[in-house]
Design a protein around this motif. Structure first.
Motif, mmCIF file in Angstrom:
data_model
loop_
_atom_site.group_PDB
_atom_site.id
_atom_site.type_symbol
_atom_site.label_atom_id
_atom_site.label_comp_id
_atom_site.label_asym_id
_atom_site.label_seq_id
_atom_site.Cartn_x
_atom_site.Cartn_y
_atom_site.Cartn_z
ATOM 1 N N SER A 178 -6.517 -3.813 -7.471
ATOM 2 C CA SER A 178 -5.914 -5.138 -7.632
ATOM 3 C C SER A 178 -6.964 -6.200 -7.361
ATOM 4 N N ARG A 182 -5.860 2.955 -7.855
ATOM 5 C CA ARG A 182 -5.108 1.776 -7.452
ATOM 6 C C ARG A 182 -6.112 0.644 -7.329
ATOM 7 N N VAL A 219 0.302 -4.099 -6.279
ATOM 8 C CA VAL A 219 0.318 -3.174 -7.417
ATOM 9 C C VAL A 219 1.763 -2.874 -7.788
ATOM 10 N N GLY A 263 -2.756 -6.235 -10.728
ATOM 11 C CA GLY A 263 -2.839 -4.949 -10.045
ATOM 12 C C GLY A 263 -2.488 -3.824 -10.998
#
Lengths: 277, 702
Positions: free
Chosen positions: B589, B587, B31, B598
């Motif tokens: 990805s 978050r 990310v 990501g």
């Protein structure tokens, strides 16, 4: 597991406010910007004399002498010689710590003055009944409290000019409350009224047309009042008279020295609060 | 693994990690980040960063209330409580943010950040990368301070920020001795930093492991000033059979700022015992001790400022000080499983700390007792539904920050120019030997925390809801005790001792507290290698009078502390500056045939603020007329995106990855600071989110 049952919970918690402020705590000094310009900053009295003695007065604009409908000022135990509220145990006033005394109870003002408000309040006596001093700080709802007894307006008109407690004032200030905010006031005493209660009885304020410094004007330092605070004839409202001094270099300092027959009634009024030292 | 064993393992995992969020290096590399530790810390639920200059506020604590550990060694700044070390990003193996005080091994009023660095293995590992970003690749000025619209007040600096990183690890003696080395060069703005981290791991026998970890992070600013420091720690672990393990570690930490150096030495032995008594136990008993010394050397000087239509002169004496501090912590922490579906974690901690100032006074000697109890129950017996509870008290007993202030600092005297007299007249003063007072009866700052949790496996996802209540009491502050203010608090009308100066008593008032309620809704998975997901929504309330964060450093109480001007105290009883009601963090990805996408999304509702009015006595905008939460800043949203492609298919065992990070993808330019002074500029934007910007990277790993 479906997420649907969580939605009401989310909405519920998002609407919560778990923060509870301490009950009875004050909300601070009044925001001075809520007061008219002549009630904040530097406030100085006009110099005057009465009976040959200094009689400074705080001047505020007045339209006429009509009583009108003054807002209420709730005054605690007005007839008592000392405060009857309950101070904290072992209390001793600490000027650094305490913004106001906790062995006294300040009056509650039902409104704030605007630019046109006279410094006049209808007194509502409140009888203490064991409440903690300065625990009653909002006129709204005072009648519903169980720890004080609120009377009816007793017909006494108080000439109190509410000012910013941070104002630079060359006189003692009383401290009271408006909507949980600390305010100060200049105590101009009781305003006498006519028998029908419709008008304030004014005393005369003589303004010389000439002074040692030049042409006279109200507030130029040579004004003469009929009576000082505490003397018979004192009123916080003045009717402005003009006169020609016999000797402009030595203007009179007592109304008795002014030729009343030669004085001229300007028809104007001004609030002229003399504050007891 | 049997079904019961699996369930028990899940319960244990929950008990151990429900209060923590871990991000591994592998996850972090998928990310977009600015490749710093604070960026990873800020990813966890319950963590906000409101004007913390990179230091987060965790679960209602201030930025000074966190503890930071690297490989088990504490590197918290002993004075200010912030991050006391910078590590090369490539040295990080995992970062765990513990947001609860349930483990007796740590005592933090805020949160605990555990950094695990890469250790070498028997296989050679290489990680080399170079990154470019900065103003040259941004749509607007970075960190400009003042960026008012529509015209940028400061022109963008057409410069690149660079980072070059190299990490290597492998065996020095196969099966016995391993190394991991990471070095990093950073050029950001006008500052150059060189970071280095070395970890050596030695296994002299089957039962012993010795680890040496060392780090250095010097930084040179554009003005030539140098700051940074180093730490080193040695640790020996010995397994005395299956039932006992001993661990001892000792190390030092050195930090330097211009005119300010700090040295801390620590020694932490512990013993872990395993056994059966009404179930299984794993108990750790340990001691943590430290000795800290701080040297300060401040140059004096004279300054003139305009104030009240005239001028003021401010004279500052030069001063040099040395403060000492020390402390010990004793703890016992058990993990007891009376039966497979229940894990109970009782603990107890005792802390003591004291500090002395330059004139030999004991500034404070504090102690705290911290009971801990936690429980996790496998409600359905299949490890899919877990209920947890915890209570813990943590105390902060090292009063080095107080000692930094309750000391014979130089006098700062202010004079006002009198046009009539044609000279400067004394207006006030602070500092000096009589500018402070001590409180021998101060209570240690402490936090009481209660948590409730419910977790449920939803297929490959793990969803949990956690409630946290924390009350942090007796927070340090400087209480001014000499100035007599008028009833409005707008001017000083006298002084208790008759002399025109401020006197601060450094103490921990009962009235200085913070309370936090928070609900976290988290969904995460680590089960899929291609997809990594962490999504958290936190709704929280943070309130109380304890708004002051660092004002006691440098005598900046005026306008920030409820204990400076007693006529203003009530305005500090409200939602605190770090009260962010709603926070969403995402978050995610996904990898597909070497192509990796990501994203990192952060939504945060606005933080409170208050209008500040000019106070003629203070000569600054220190007066408030309403509560500290009388207004709120706008919400902010930032969406970052990483696009990476690994040409692994052409390189055999090696990986070469091309990376493009797009920060603030939508260029939302949200407001993060406004002018709160009662001036015509009131409400003007002082700072915005950093604009859309690009970071390019090339990474080689083996």
């Amino acid at each position: 597991m479906s997420a649907r049952p969580l939605l009401p919970l989310l909405l519920l918690v998002a609407a919560c406010d778990p923060h509870l402020k301490v009950p009875g705590s004050w909300d601070g000094p009044i925001d001075p910007s809520l007061l008219p310009a002549d009630r904040r900053g530097t406030i100085r009295p006009a110099m005057a004399t009465a009976g040959g003695l200094p009689a400074p007065y705080f001047a505020f604009a007045a339209g006429d002498d009509a009583v009108g409908a003054p807002a209420a000022a709730y005054v605690f135990d007005p007839a008592a010689a000392a405060a009857r509220c309950t101070p904290p145990a072992g209390y001793a006033y600490d000027a650094r710590r305490d913004a106001y005394r906790l062995d006294q109870q300040g009056p509650l003002f039902a409104a704030l003055p605007d630019g046109a408000s006279p410094p006049l309040w209808a007194r509502v006596p409140v009888t203490s009944n064991g409440e903690a001093c300065q625990s009653v700080i909002d006129a709204a709802g005072v009648g519903a409290r169980g720890d004080v007894l609120v009377g009816a307006p007793d017909g006494v008109l108080l000439a109190w000019a509410v000012v910013d407690p941070g104002a630079d004032v060359a006189a003692p200030l009383g401290l009271g409350w408006w909507a949980r905010r600390l305010v100060a006031y200049l105590d101009g005493g009781v305003a006498p009224t006519t028998a029908d209660g419709a008008h304030v009885v004014a005393e005369r304020l003589y303004v010389p047309t000439a002074t040692p410094d030049g042409p006279g004007a109200r507030g130029s330092g040579f004004d003469v009042l009929e009576a000082r605070r505490g003397e018979p004839g004192y009123s916080p409202l003045c009717r402005v008279w003009s006169f020609d001094p016999a000797d402009p270099q030595h203007p009179p300092t007592s109304a008795a020295d002014i030729d009343a027959a030669g004085a001229r009634d300007t028809g104007a009024f001004v609030w002229c609060l003399q504050v007891a030292e | 693994m049997t079904r019961g064993g699996l369930a028990a393992a899940l319960v244990c995992a929950w008990a151990a990690t429900a209060a923590a969020q871990t991000i591994t290096a592998e996850q972090a590399e998928r990310v977009p980040t600015d490749r710093t530790l604070p960026a990873l810390v800020g990813e966890a639920a319950g963590v906000v960063a409101v004007d913390g200059d990179g230091n987060p506020q965790i679960r209602g604590g201030t930025l000074t209330m966190n503890r930071m550990f690297v490989d088990g060694f504490e590197v918290t700044d002993a004075i200010t409580g912030g991050f006391g070390a910078r590590l090369p990003f490539a040295a990080l193996a995992a970062v765990t943010v513990r947001t609860r005080a349930t483990d007796a091994e740590a005592a933090a009023l805020g949160g605990v950040v555990d950094v695990e660095t890469l250790g070498g293995g028997d296989r050679l590992h290489l990680d080399a990368s170079v990154w470019a970003g900065g103003a040259a690749l941004a749509a607007g000025p970075l960190d400009a301070g003042v960026r008012a619209r529509p015209v940028a007040m400061l022109p963008p600096m057409p410069t690149f920020d660079w980072q070059a990183s190299l990490a290597a690890g492998g065996p020095l003696v196969r099966g016995r001795l391993w190394y991991a080395l990471a070095v990093e060069y950073d050029r950001a703005g006008d500052a150059d930093a060189a970071l280095a981290h070395l970890r050596l791991t030695w296994a002299p026998g089957a039962r012993d492991v010795v680890t040496l970890s060392a780090n250095a992070d010097p930084l040179v600013r554009g003005d030539g000033s140098v700051e940074g420091g180093a730490f080193a720690v040695a640790r020996w672990e010995h397994a005395a059979g299956a039932r006992a393990t001993t661990r001892a570690q000792a190390g030092f930490q050195y930090e330097a700022l211009p005119g300010d150096t700090r040295l801390v030495a620590r020694f932490d032995p512990s013993l872990t015992l395993r056994g059966r008594l009404g179930g299984t136990h794993e108990a750790r008993i340990g001691l943590q001790s430290l000795l800290a010394v701080r040297d300060v050397d401040v140059a004096g000087g004279r300054a003139f400022v305009a104030a009240d239509g005239s001028y003021r002169r401010i004279d500052r004496d030069a001063w040099a000080l040395r403060q000492w501090g020390g402390g010990v912590g004793l703890y016992v922490q058990d993990r007891w499983r009376p039966w497979p579906r229940l894990t109970v974690s009782p603990g107890l901690r005792f802390d003591w700390g004291a500090a002395r100032n330059s004139v030999g006074e004991t500034v404070a000697s504090l102690w705290g007792l911290g009971p801990r109890i936690g429980a996790a129950y496998d409600a359905t017996g299949d490890g899919k539904t877990v209920v947890s509870f915890s209570y813990g008290r943590a105390s902060e007993t090292l009063p080095m920050l107080a000692a930094a202030n309750a000391d014979a600092r130089g006098v700062v005297a202010t004079y006002q120019w009198d046009p009539a007299a044609q000279r400067f007249l004394p207006l006030g003063a602070s500092g000096g030997r009589d500018g402070y007072r001590l409180d021998p009866h101060a209570t240690a700052p402490h936090a009481d925390e209660v948590t409730l949790g419910l977790g449920r496996a939803l297929g490959a996802l793990w969803a949990h809801v956690d409630y946290t209540y924390k009350r942090i009491a007796n927070v340090w502050d400087g209480v001014e005790v000499n100035q007599i203010w008028n009833p409005a608090g707008s001017d000083v009308v006298g002084f208790v001792d008759g002399r025109a100066h401020a006197v601060f008593q450094y103490t921990t008032p009962d009235a200085n507290w913070r309370a936090y309620h928070g609900l976290d809704f988290v969904v995460e998975t680590r089960a899929w290698s291609r997809l990594d997901l962490y999504a958290a929504y936190t709704v929280s309330w943070l309130y109380g009078p304890g708004a002051e964060e660092l004002g006691q450093v440098g005598g900046a109480e005026a306008g920030w502390s409820p204990f400076y001007n007693p006529r203003q105290t009530m305005f500090y009883d409200g939602f605190l500056p770090e009260d962010v009601r709603h926070v969403v963090k995402l978050r995610a990805s996904y990898d597909w045939r070497g192509l990796s996408l990501g994203t990192w999304l952060r939504y945060q509702s606005g933080a409170p603020a208050a209008r500040r009015y000019y106070n003629a006595f203070d000569g600054d905008f220190t007066t408030r007329r309403g509560p500290q939460d009388e207004l709120r800043l706008p919400d902010t949203l930032e969406v970052d995106l990483r696009v990476a492609y690994d040409v692994h298919a052409w390189l055999g065992a090696s990986h070469l990855t091309l990376v493009a990070d797009l920060f603030d993808l939508f260029g939302l330019d949200g407001v993060v600071a406004i002018d709160t002074r009662d001036l015509p500029s009131y409400g003007a934007v002082l700072r915005r989110q950093e604009p859309f910007r690009l970071q390019l990277g090339l990474r080689y790993t083996y």
